[in-house]
Motif scaffolding. Structure first.
Motif, PDB file in Angstrom:
ATOM      1  N   PRO A  57       0.817  -1.220   0.000  1.00  0.00           N
ATOM      2  CA  PRO A  57       0.000   0.000   0.000  1.00  0.00           C
ATOM      3  C   PRO A  57       0.856   1.277   0.000  1.00  0.00           C
ATOM      4  O   PRO A  57       0.455   2.290  -0.574  1.00  0.00           O
ATOM      5  N   CYS A  58       2.032   1.199   0.613  1.00  0.00           N
ATOM      6  CA  CYS A  58       2.949   2.354   0.620  1.00  0.00           C
ATOM      7  C   CYS A  58       3.428   2.646  -0.798  1.00  0.00           C
ATOM      8  O   CYS A  58       3.448   3.803  -1.229  1.00  0.00           O
ATOM      9  N   VAL A  59       3.822   1.600  -1.495  1.00  0.00           N
ATOM     10  CA  VAL A  59       4.306   1.755  -2.868  1.00  0.00           C
ATOM     11  C   VAL A  59       3.187   2.297  -3.761  1.00  0.00           C
ATOM     12  O   VAL A  59       3.412   3.194  -4.582  1.00  0.00           O
ATOM     13  N   LYS A  60       1.985   1.799  -3.553  1.00  0.00           N
ATOM     14  CA  LYS A  60       0.848   2.215  -4.371  1.00  0.00           C
ATOM     15  C   LYS A  60       0.545   3.705  -4.214  1.00  0.00           C
ATOM     16  O   LYS A  60       0.136   4.367  -5.170  1.00  0.00           O
ATOM     17  N   GLU A  61       0.747   4.261  -3.019  1.00  0.00           N
ATOM     18  CA  GLU A  61       0.417   5.670  -2.804  1.00  0.00           C
ATOM     19  C   GLU A  61       1.560   6.635  -3.143  1.00  0.00           C
ATOM     20  O   GLU A  61       1.357   7.842  -3.142  1.00  0.00           O
ATOM     21  N   MET A  62       2.741   6.138  -3.462  1.00  0.00           N
ATOM     22  CA  MET A  62       3.884   7.015  -3.758  1.00  0.00           C
ATOM     23  C   MET A  62       3.600   8.019  -4.884  1.00  0.00           C
ATOM     24  O   MET A  62       4.005   9.177  -4.778  1.00  0.00           O
ATOM     25  N   ALA A 132       1.333   5.377   7.076  1.00  0.00           N
ATOM     26  CA  ALA A 132       0.741   6.320   8.024  1.00  0.00           C
ATOM     27  C   ALA A 132       1.290   7.695   7.691  1.00  0.00           C
ATOM     28  O   ALA A 132       2.447   7.819   7.269  1.00  0.00           O
ATOM     29  N   THR A 133       0.471   8.708   7.876  1.00  0.00           N
ATOM     30  CA  THR A 133       0.869  10.062   7.492  1.00  0.00           C
ATOM     31  C   THR A 133       0.455  11.054   8.569  1.00  0.00           C
ATOM     32  O   THR A 133      -0.688  11.024   9.028  1.00  0.00           O
ATOM     33  N   LEU A 134       1.381  11.915   8.934  1.00  0.00           N
ATOM     34  CA  LEU A 134       1.116  13.023   9.837  1.00  0.00           C
ATOM     35  C   LEU A 134       1.210  14.302   9.021  1.00  0.00           C
ATOM     36  O   LEU A 134       2.220  14.538   8.342  1.00  0.00           O
ATOM     37  N   LYS A 142      -3.104  16.412  12.022  1.00  0.00           N
ATOM     38  CA  LYS A 142      -3.993  15.302  11.704  1.00  0.00           C
ATOM     39  C   LYS A 142      -3.106  14.092  11.391  1.00  0.00           C
ATOM     40  O   LYS A 142      -2.105  14.215  10.700  1.00  0.00           O
ATOM     41  N   PHE A 143      -3.515  12.953  11.906  1.00  0.00           N
ATOM     42  CA  PHE A 143      -2.774  11.717  11.687  1.00  0.00           C
ATOM     43  C   PHE A 143      -3.684  10.721  10.970  1.00  0.00           C
ATOM     44  O   PHE A 143      -4.853  10.574  11.321  1.00  0.00           O
ATOM     45  N   TYR A 144      -3.125  10.052   9.972  1.00  0.00           N
ATOM     46  CA  TYR A 144      -3.884   9.110   9.152  1.00  0.00           C
ATOM     47  C   TYR A 144      -3.134   7.785   9.080  1.00  0.00           C
ATOM     48  O   TYR A 144      -1.993   7.748   8.638  1.00  0.00           O
ATOM     49  N   GLU A 145      -3.789   6.735   9.503  1.00  0.00           N
ATOM     50  CA  GLU A 145      -3.223   5.389   9.381  1.00  0.00           C
ATOM     51  C   GLU A 145      -3.947   4.728   8.215  1.00  0.00           C
ATOM     52  O   GLU A 145      -4.881   3.954   8.388  1.00  0.00           O
ATOM     53  N   GLN A 146      -3.532   5.111   7.001  1.00  0.00           N
ATOM     54  CA  GLN A 146      -4.212   4.658   5.794  1.00  0.00           C
ATOM     55  C   GLN A 146      -3.346   4.946   4.581  1.00  0.00           C
ATOM     56  O   GLN A 146      -2.366   5.666   4.656  1.00  0.00           O
ATOM     57  N   SER A 147      -3.779   4.415   3.467  1.00  0.00           N
ATOM     58  CA  SER A 147      -3.184   4.728   2.173  1.00  0.00           C
ATOM     59  C   SER A 147      -4.015   5.840   1.537  1.00  0.00           C
ATOM     60  O   SER A 147      -5.211   5.947   1.809  1.00  0.00           O
ATOM     61  N   PHE A 148      -3.379   6.661   0.713  1.00  0.00           N
ATOM     62  CA  PHE A 148      -4.051   7.802   0.096  1.00  0.00           C
ATOM     63  C   PHE A 148      -4.063   7.714  -1.425  1.00  0.00           C
ATOM     64  O   PHE A 148      -3.079   7.295  -2.033  1.00  0.00           O
ATOM     65  N   LYS A 151      -6.313  12.652  -4.545  1.00  0.00           N
ATOM     66  CA  LYS A 151      -7.438  13.495  -4.141  1.00  0.00           C
ATOM     67  C   LYS A 151      -7.622  13.478  -2.617  1.00  0.00           C
ATOM     68  O   LYS A 151      -7.838  14.519  -2.000  1.00  0.00           O
ATOM     69  N   GLU A 152      -7.531  12.310  -2.020  1.00  0.00           N
ATOM     70  CA  GLU A 152      -7.655  12.193  -0.554  1.00  0.00           C
ATOM     71  C   GLU A 152      -6.513  12.913   0.158  1.00  0.00           C
ATOM     72  O   GLU A 152      -6.733  13.598   1.167  1.00  0.00           O
ATOM     73  N   LEU A 153      -5.312  12.764  -0.371  1.00  0.00           N
ATOM     74  CA  LEU A 153      -4.148  13.399   0.239  1.00  0.00           C
ATOM     75  C   LEU A 153      -4.244  14.912   0.161  1.00  0.00           C
ATOM     76  O   LEU A 153      -3.992  15.616   1.146  1.00  0.00           O
TER      77      LEU A 153
END
Length: 163
Positions: A57-62, A132-134, A142-148, A151-153
């Motif tokens: 999921p990390c690679v997918k959101e890069m 995860a993204t801060l 805001k902290f997000y434990e998800q893939s982005f 548009k979401e990011l």
């Protein structure tokens, strides 16, 4: 005597040149040296993405982080990709990944194996899963434990920018 001075000078030059050749491209932090990046109180908004090269999921959101970097590179927004990779040859592993995926934002390595001691210090609700993204600006965070997706990011970033 002149030959000894000359050879000493050449050794010094070679040593300095060698250090520059083997300088680390990606800074390596333990949590104590990394933690000031979580508390910057300046006019910049920070996007810290915790990821690893082995995390699908990390690679997918890069591409989303690359696009965000390109869209906001002239603004006071700093995107930092915090690699949680571990093991041998971290520099070359991350460099290959960065080149393969044409990574534009800054990459740092958080190499602190005692994650149970520092995960809560990043965010008390973080389970430790990645990605995860801060996103923060001064005390708005805001902290997000998800893939982005992009548009979401971008929407998450705007939530901080409009506060």
């Amino acid at each position: 005597m002149l030959g000894a001075k000359r050879s000493g000078f050449l050794i010094l030059i070679f040593t300095l040149f060698s250090f520059s050749l083997f300088a680390q491209k990606y800074p390596v932090y333990n949590f104590e040296t990394f933690s000031p990046l979580l508390e910057k109180q300046n006019d910049t908004t920070y996007v810290l993405n915790f990821w690893a090269t082995w995390c699908s999921p990390c690679v997918k959101e890069m591409p989303s982080f690359n696009k965000l970097h390109e869209q906001y590179k002239d603004k006071k927004i700093k995107i930092i990709l915090v690699s949680l990779d571990f093991g041998k040859n971290l520099q070359s592993k991350i460099d290959r990944f960065a080149q393969t995926h044409n990574i534009k934002p800054d990459i740092i390595i958080l190499d602190d194996p005692d994650s149970n001691a520092w995960i809560d210090r990043v965010n008390k609700d973080w389970s430790g899963a990645i990605p995860a993204t801060l996103i923060y600006h001064k005390n708005h965070r805001k902290f997000y434990e998800q893939s982005f997706t992009y548009k979401e990011l971008e929407s998450a970033l705007h939530q901080i920018l409009t506060k």
